[in-house]
Design an enzyme around this catalytic site. Structure first.
Site, short mmCIF file in Angstrom:
data_model
loop_
_atom_site.label_atom_id
_atom_site.label_comp_id
_atom_site.label_asym_id
_atom_site.label_seq_id
_atom_site.Cartn_x
_atom_site.Cartn_y
_atom_site.Cartn_z
N CYS A 167 1.96 3.40 -3.77
CA CYS A 167 2.37 4.79 -3.96
C CYS A 167 1.74 5.29 -5.24
O CYS A 167 2.10 4.85 -6.34
CB CYS A 167 3.90 4.92 -4.04
SG CYS A 167 4.42 6.63 -4.40
N SER A 179 7.07 12.16 -6.05
CA SER A 179 7.92 11.22 -5.33
C SER A 179 9.05 10.74 -6.24
O SER A 179 9.03 10.97 -7.45
CB SER A 179 7.11 10.00 -4.87
OG SER A 179 6.15 10.34 -3.91
N LYS A 203 -3.28 6.83 6.30
CA LYS A 203 -2.83 8.21 6.29
C LYS A 203 -3.77 9.05 7.16
O LYS A 203 -4.92 8.67 7.40
CB LYS A 203 -2.84 8.78 4.87
CG LYS A 203 -2.00 8.01 3.87
CD LYS A 203 -0.54 7.92 4.26
CE LYS A 203 0.29 7.29 3.15
NZ LYS A 203 1.68 7.03 3.59
N ASN A 221 1.88 8.28 -6.57
CA ASN A 221 2.77 9.11 -7.38
C ASN A 221 3.68 8.26 -8.25
O ASN A 221 3.81 8.48 -9.46
CB ASN A 221 3.59 10.04 -6.48
CG ASN A 221 2.85 11.32 -6.14
OD1 ASN A 221 2.50 12.09 -7.01
ND2 ASN A 221 2.59 11.52 -4.85
N THR A 275 10.83 10.16 -0.77
CA THR A 275 12.04 9.73 -1.48
C THR A 275 12.64 8.45 -0.92
O THR A 275 13.67 7.99 -1.41
CB THR A 275 13.11 10.84 -1.44
OG1 THR A 275 13.37 11.20 -0.08
CG2 THR A 275 12.63 12.08 -2.17
N MET A 296 0.26 12.90 -1.48
CA MET A 296 0.46 11.54 -1.96
C MET A 296 -0.60 11.24 -3.02
O MET A 296 -1.76 11.64 -2.88
CB MET A 296 0.32 10.55 -0.81
CG MET A 296 1.25 10.84 0.37
SD MET A 296 0.65 12.14 1.48
CE MET A 296 -0.53 11.21 2.44
N GLY A 297 -0.19 10.52 -4.06
CA GLY A 297 -1.15 10.21 -5.13
C GLY A 297 -2.32 9.39 -4.64
O GLY A 297 -3.48 9.61 -5.02
#
Length: 395
Positions: free
Chosen positions: A104, A19, A277, A106, A68, A317-318
């Protein structure tokens, strides 16, 4: 007619994992934006270039994808035993909305490097060479993250030979540890909010699906790929160019969010885009990644595809990787079964850009599953530093 000049705000544009986003020190923000509220949200929307009905974020720092369209605000920590407070804002692309409901994973890898380089860490704790341990308080979900940031001659080391699928160029490796990731951080509830490892999730227009719904890293709904007509080896275009498929996944997400107790009514899902998610899993298969590299079935334990902000993620996604690692460590979940079942302390899964390994240790204590940590390696790099410019009336 006289026009007021734009406002310049110190900022750093950073990649973290797969990301990237715009990073701010809390004290560098305009005073009205240093506290939660409409002014802060309006500013971050303008910085990123949202809402954009064209879906391109041309007039801002965003890159028109969920990976992003991100912002980070950092400050010296007010939590005992921590160095820095990390607040993450997921900015909607086409709506005037900033989602503060999750982390997040990432960008967590970029928090330590930014904090060190911007004077947020006690200099006595920063070695000239070697690893600097940065203890991060993740303010969105009230969790601890520990990052091991490499240092070289008194500065953060950014270059190196660590390769991360989904990122074109190698960089220095940063190990990120998510402490007690399997607690929702809000009410100390169960890892499994429904109380079951596998639930029957009724979704109108789709059917009743087997689902593992877990609070670990980030609330995530796992379903089997074959139950919805997929192989688990799909790349982005196969999902993102299919409006019917995207609508189906959003419906699954909304009904899953209600079952997890995250929202009271499915109509609320539109105002909680970042969480939960949705991911679908399948046993390991050989496929060709988005870069053209072959991912061999013998090199992975299972295949996983996940959606973020309504689109299939280009990698993983992390935070969802933490959920995958946690679920894989608990025998009987759909993730664990797709990986072959049994006990495991680490899992390597295939995603659209390649593969990723994440470790997690789970224990059954007094009838409840407990996961103390999940660990994975990422990398981070400063892409640009200086100031972002926004119109004087942006907030």
């Amino acid at each position: 007619m006289t026009h007021k000049p734009q406002i310049k705000i110190p900022a750093t544009y950073m990649r973290g994992g797969t990301s990237k986003g715009t990073f701010f020190k809390l004290t560098d923000l305009p005073e009205p934006c240093q506290v939660p509220g409409q002014a802060r949200d309006k500013l971050l929307l303008r910085v990123v270039g949202s809402p954009d009905p064209y879906g391109a974020q041309i007039d801002g720092m965003g890159g028109a994808t969920s990976s992003t369209s991100k912002t980070v605000i950092l400050s010296k920590s007010e939590q005992p035993g921590h160095d820095v407070d990390y607040l993450f804002g997921q900015v909607s692309i086409d709506k005037a909305f900033v989602d503060w409901s999750g982390n997040c994973g990432n960008l967590s890898a970029a928090v330590g490097p930014f904090a060190i380089s911007n004077g947020l860490i006690d200099p006595a704790r920063v070695p000239k060479d070697g690893l600097c341990e940065v203890r991060i308080w993740q303010a969105n979900i009230k969790k601890t993250i520990i990052a091991q940031v490499p240092m070289s001659n008194g500065e953060v080391q950014e270059t190196g030979d660590f390769e991360l699928d989904g990122v074109t160029f190698p960089a220095a490796e940063i190990q990120v540890e998510f402490v007690d990731p399997a607690d929702d951080g809000e009410d100390g509830g169960s890892i499994f909010p429904t109380g079951k490892l596998v639930d029957d999730l009724a979704v109108p227009g789709v059917g009743t699906l087997k689902a593992t719904m877990i609070n670990a890293g980030i609330p995530t709904i796992f379903i089997n790929a074959d139950a919805i007509g997929y192989s688990g080896t799909e790349l982005r275009d196969a999902i993102n160019n299919d409006a019917k498929a995207l609508a189906m996944f959003e419906t699954i997400r909304a009904y899953g969010a209600v079952r997890m107790g995250l929202i009271q009514d499915i109509a609320e899902a539109a105002q909680r885009q970042h969480t939960p998610k949705v991911a679908f899993v399948a046993p390991a298969k050989t496929y060709t990644s988005s870069s053209g590299k072959a991912v061999e079935a013998g090199d992975i334990d299972l295949c996983v595809r996940a959606l973020s902000m309504g689109k299939l993620h280009h990698a993983m996604m992390g935070t969802a990787a933490v959920a995958i690692g946690t679920a894989a460590a608990i025998p009987g979940t759909l993730v664990n079964l797709a990986a072959g079942g049994g006990d495991r302390e680490a899992v390597r899964f295939g995603h659209p850009s390649g593969s990723l390994k994440v470790g997690a240790e789970a224990k059954l204590i007094d009838g409840e599953w407990v996961v103390k940590k999940a660990i994975m390696s990422r990398s981070a790099r400063v892409l640009m530093s200086g100031a972002v410019h926004v119109p004087w009336d942006a907030f």
